[in-house]
Motif scaffolding. Structure first.
Motif, PDB file in Angstrom:
ATOM      1  N   GLN A  47       0.770  -1.037  -0.039  1.00 59.48           N
ATOM      2  CA  GLN A  47      -0.052  -0.037  -0.029  1.00 59.48           C
ATOM      3  C   GLN A  47       0.718   1.246  -0.059  1.00 59.48           C
ATOM      4  OE1 GLN A  47      -3.298   0.156  -0.137  1.00 59.48           O
ATOM      5  NE2 GLN A  47      -3.552  -2.269  -0.311  1.00 59.48           N
ATOM      6  N   HIS A  48       1.930   1.222   0.805  1.00 57.96           N
ATOM      7  CA  HIS A  48       2.836   2.457   0.910  1.00 57.96           C
ATOM      8  C   HIS A  48       3.643   2.854  -0.315  1.00 57.96           C
ATOM      9  CE1 HIS A  48       5.030   5.297   3.138  1.00 57.96           C
ATOM     10  NE2 HIS A  48       6.375   4.735   2.633  1.00 57.96           N
ATOM     11  N   GLU A  49       3.908   1.620  -1.107  1.00 58.75           N
ATOM     12  CA  GLU A  49       4.666   1.766  -2.303  1.00 58.75           C
ATOM     13  C   GLU A  49       3.826   1.943  -3.601  1.00 58.75           C
ATOM     14  OE1 GLU A  49       8.066   2.434  -2.226  1.00 58.75           O
ATOM     15  OE2 GLU A  49       8.017   2.426  -0.036  1.00 58.75           O
ATOM     16  N   GLY A  50       2.681   1.486  -3.121  1.00 56.32           N
ATOM     17  CA  GLY A  50       1.904   1.385  -4.538  1.00 56.32           C
ATOM     18  C   GLY A  50       2.107   0.407  -5.599  1.00 56.32           C
ATOM     19  N   GLU A  51       2.960  -0.731  -5.070  1.00 55.82           N
ATOM     20  CA  GLU A  51       3.120  -1.600  -6.017  1.00 55.82           C
ATOM     21  C   GLU A  51       3.292  -3.076  -5.264  1.00 55.82           C
ATOM     22  OE1 GLU A  51       6.933  -1.016  -8.131  1.00 55.82           O
ATOM     23  OE2 GLU A  51       7.880  -0.070  -6.459  1.00 55.82           O
ATOM     24  N   SER A  52       3.422  -4.157  -5.920  1.00 54.34           N
ATOM     25  CA  SER A  52       3.618  -5.209  -5.325  1.00 54.34           C
ATOM     26  C   SER A  52       5.172  -5.205  -5.378  1.00 54.34           C
ATOM     27  CB  SER A  52       3.233  -6.364  -6.249  1.00 54.34           C
ATOM     28  OG  SER A  52       3.503  -7.644  -5.600  1.00 54.34           O
ATOM     29  N   LEU A  53       5.915  -5.441  -4.042  1.00 47.69           N
ATOM     30  CA  LEU A  53       7.463  -5.652  -4.099  1.00 47.69           C
ATOM     31  C   LEU A  53       7.620  -7.118  -4.350  1.00 47.69           C
ATOM     32  CD1 LEU A  53       7.753  -3.117  -0.868  1.00 47.69           C
ATOM     33  CD2 LEU A  53       7.338  -2.718  -3.399  1.00 47.69           C
ATOM     34  N   GLY A  54       8.924  -7.163  -4.849  1.00 45.38           N
ATOM     35  CA  GLY A  54       9.665  -8.302  -4.865  1.00 45.38           C
ATOM     36  C   GLY A  54      10.655  -8.595  -3.920  1.00 45.38           C
ATOM     37  N   LEU A  55      11.636  -9.675  -4.196  1.00 47.01           N
ATOM     38  CA  LEU A  55      12.449  -9.809  -3.127  1.00 47.01           C
ATOM     39  C   LEU A  55      13.815  -8.667  -3.240  1.00 47.01           C
ATOM     40  CD1 LEU A  55      12.872 -13.648  -3.045  1.00 47.01           C
ATOM     41  CD2 LEU A  55      11.703 -12.279  -1.685  1.00 47.01           C
ATOM     42  N   ALA A  56      13.829  -8.328  -4.508  1.00 41.66           N
ATOM     43  CA  ALA A  56      15.069  -7.270  -4.654  1.00 41.66           C
ATOM     44  C   ALA A  56      14.584  -5.982  -3.898  1.00 41.66           C
ATOM     45  CB  ALA A  56      15.387  -7.183  -6.181  1.00 41.66           C
ATOM     46  N   ARG A  57      13.336  -5.562  -3.991  1.00 41.92           N
ATOM     47  CA  ARG A  57      12.794  -4.317  -3.333  1.00 41.92           C
ATOM     48  C   ARG A  57      12.692  -4.489  -1.783  1.00 41.92           C
ATOM     49  NH1 ARG A  57      12.633  -0.706  -1.069  1.00 41.92           N
ATOM     50  NH2 ARG A  57      11.157   1.157  -1.324  1.00 41.92           N
ATOM     51  N   LEU A  58      12.281  -5.667  -1.252  1.00 43.54           N
ATOM     52  CA  LEU A  58      12.280  -6.055  -0.069  1.00 43.54           C
ATOM     53  C   LEU A  58      13.705  -5.871   0.606  1.00 43.54           C
ATOM     54  CD1 LEU A  58       9.960  -9.149   0.494  1.00 43.54           C
ATOM     55  CD2 LEU A  58       9.175  -6.641   0.882  1.00 43.54           C
ATOM     56  N   ALA A  59      14.681  -6.203  -0.034  1.00 46.09           N
ATOM     57  CA  ALA A  59      16.222  -6.176   0.501  1.00 46.09           C
ATOM     58  C   ALA A  59      16.484  -4.626   0.417  1.00 46.09           C
ATOM     59  CB  ALA A  59      17.091  -7.022  -0.567  1.00 46.09           C
ATOM     60  N   GLU A  60      15.848  -4.086  -0.115  1.00 44.00           N
ATOM     61  CA  GLU A  60      16.127  -2.366   0.090  1.00 44.00           C
ATOM     62  C   GLU A  60      15.211  -1.658   1.038  1.00 44.00           C
ATOM     63  OE1 GLU A  60      15.523  -0.953  -3.811  1.00 44.00           O
ATOM     64  OE2 GLU A  60      17.414  -2.101  -4.830  1.00 44.00           O
ATOM     65  N   VAL A  61      14.628  -2.283   1.800  1.00 46.02           N
ATOM     66  CA  VAL A  61      13.566  -1.461   2.774  1.00 46.02           C
ATOM     67  C   VAL A  61      14.632  -1.096   3.684  1.00 46.02           C
ATOM     68  CG1 VAL A  61      12.174  -1.943   4.634  1.00 46.02           C
ATOM     69  CG2 VAL A  61      11.617  -2.740   2.604  1.00 46.02           C
ATOM     70  N   GLY A  62      14.428   0.455   4.198  1.00 46.33           N
ATOM     71  CA  GLY A  62      15.241   0.924   5.060  1.00 46.33           C
ATOM     72  C   GLY A  62      14.320   1.679   6.171  1.00 46.33           C
ATOM     73  N   PRO A  63      15.143   2.784   6.706  1.00 44.26           N
ATOM     74  CA  PRO A  63      14.658   3.263   7.937  1.00 44.26           C
ATOM     75  C   PRO A  63      13.026   4.051   7.722  1.00 44.26           C
ATOM     76  CG  PRO A  63      16.646   3.662   8.120  1.00 44.26           C
ATOM     77  CD  PRO A  63      16.529   3.055   6.749  1.00 44.26           C
ATOM     78  N   ARG A  64      13.304   4.681   6.461  1.00 44.05           N
ATOM     79  CA  ARG A  64      11.909   5.324   6.165  1.00 44.05           C
ATOM     80  C   ARG A  64      10.614   4.484   5.787  1.00 44.05           C
ATOM     81  NH1 ARG A  64       9.180   6.113   1.335  1.00 44.05           N
ATOM     82  NH2 ARG A  64      10.550   4.968   0.273  1.00 44.05           N
ATOM     83  N   GLU A  65      10.984   3.536   5.266  1.00 49.65           N
ATOM     84  CA  GLU A  65       9.724   2.408   5.466  1.00 49.65           C
ATOM     85  C   GLU A  65       9.251   1.860   6.759  1.00 49.65           C
ATOM     86  OE1 GLU A  65      11.731   2.346   1.563  1.00 49.65           O
ATOM     87  OE2 GLU A  65      12.266   2.119   3.445  1.00 49.65           O
ATOM     88  N   MET A  66      10.478   1.638   7.537  1.00 46.34           N
ATOM     89  CA  MET A  66      10.035   0.919   8.986  1.00 46.34           C
ATOM     90  C   MET A  66       9.521   2.071   9.981  1.00 46.34           C
ATOM     91  SD  MET A  66      11.221  -2.208   8.746  1.00 46.34           S
ATOM     92  CE  MET A  66      11.085  -2.525  10.210  1.00 46.34           C
ATOM     93  N   ARG A  67      10.054   3.303   9.825  1.00 46.87           N
ATOM     94  CA  ARG A  67       9.079   4.435  10.500  1.00 46.87           C
ATOM     95  C   ARG A  67       7.494   4.463  10.032  1.00 46.87           C
ATOM     96  NH1 ARG A  67      14.361   7.085  10.294  1.00 46.87           N
ATOM     97  NH2 ARG A  67      13.392   8.292   8.561  1.00 46.87           N
TER      98      ARG A  67
END
Length: 307
Positions: A47-67
């Motif tokens: 919902q936050h990114e507006g797209e379905s995230l693959g494994l490569a994008r999940l590996a890039e999750v950082g502080p901004r997404e966690m907060r």
């Protein structure tokens, strides 16, 4: 929520849950809780990114997404304790995923859960614990049911068993040995000494029980002969505490808390108590040191002339 998963993320989640079941011995209740936590996190990212995230994008999750995830969860009214549990689930998933996919999970693992005040267990006093067992032993109309309830409650207090562990005993466990092998949470086994009072209570119940307590079948039976439902013990405790004027916190699990607290007060070693309770982490057992300290402070305040 789960519709937002990429096929790869969904498959990774399923594999991780299989790993928890097969290699870590997690119970289905634990697996269900982990699944809901991580599914909620993945759904939020979609919902936050507006797209379905693959494994490569999940590996890039950082502080901004966690907060953002934690802020959204708190905005939905999720309590600090529940959010801390969800974050722990997400971190566990990321540890496993990063080891498989070869990425650095530091940004996710470094996320800090909101602080919350850990609720202290509410044990009974030694006198109240004994009074509960005596009350339970006399309140049922049928002698064998009274003996059954007393035997179960005695095991909770005398051996520190969880209600599920006591009710999981089979007919072959009788007569109880001096040391009982218990399979607890996550399939973890531990050895628990059995007090003579607990062996005697179970023996009395077995002698009165009208059903055949064969090996492989439940030791503790309901009125119609099936395996005893834990709710029946909760009701027996409820009647006992009302008759004794004890608080609503005097539940079956409080008898296990009382076992640990009274052992600690008598000079028991914290590591040994950890083993007896079957806690995976010493930190879980250490909460009883806070209980004992709180009890000492109460005694001090009540007794000290200047308190």
């Amino acid at each position: 929520m789960e519709l937002g998963f990429s096929p790869a993320a969904g498959e990774a989640l399923a594999r991780w849950l299989d790993h928890l079941r097969a290699l870590e011995g997690a119970s289905e209740a634990t697996v269900t809780a982990y699944r809901a936590d991580v599914a909620g996190f993945l759904g939020f990212l979609h919902q936050h990114e507006g797209e379905s995230l693959g494994l490569a994008r999940l590996a890039e999750v950082g502080p901004r997404e966690m907060r953002a995830w934690m802020a959204e969860a708190r905005g939905r009214g999720l309590g600090a304790r529940s959010l801390a549990r969800a974050l722990s689930s997400v971190k566990s998933f990321y540890r496993w995923l990063s080891a498989r996919e070869g990425f650095d999970p530091t940004h996710v693992l470094a996320a800090r859960a909101p602080k919350f005040t850990r609720k202290l267990p509410r044990p009974l006093s030694e006198e109240a614990a004994r009074a509960v067992i005596e009350a339970v032993d006399t309140q049922a109309a049928e002698p064998w049911i009274a003996a059954r309830d007393a035997a179960v409650v005695t095991l909770l207090y005398g051996c520190g068993l969880r209600i599920s562990e006591a009710l999981g005993l089979e007919g072959g466990a009788h007569p109880l040995p001096e040391v009982l092998r218990i399979r607890g949470k996550g399939g973890k086994e531990r050895l628990v000494p059995v007090l003579p009072a607990a062996r005697a209570a179970v023996a009395e119940y077995v002698g009165l029980c009208p059903y055949d307590l064969a090996p492989g079948e439940a030791l503790f039976r309901g009125a119609r002969g099936g395996a005893l439902n834990p709710r029946q013990i909760a009701r027996a405790m409820e009647r006992a505490r009302m008759g004794l004027g004890l608080p609503a916190t005097a539940t079956p699990h409080a008898m296990r808390h009382s076992f640990a607290t009274h052992l600690l007060a008598a000079g028991g070693d914290l590591r040994a108590i950890q083993e007896l309770l079957g806690h995976a982490s010493l930190a879980t057992t250490q909460v009883y040191t806070a209980v004992d300290a709180a009890r000492l402070i109460d005694v001090y305040r009540a007794a000290h002339p200047r308190a």
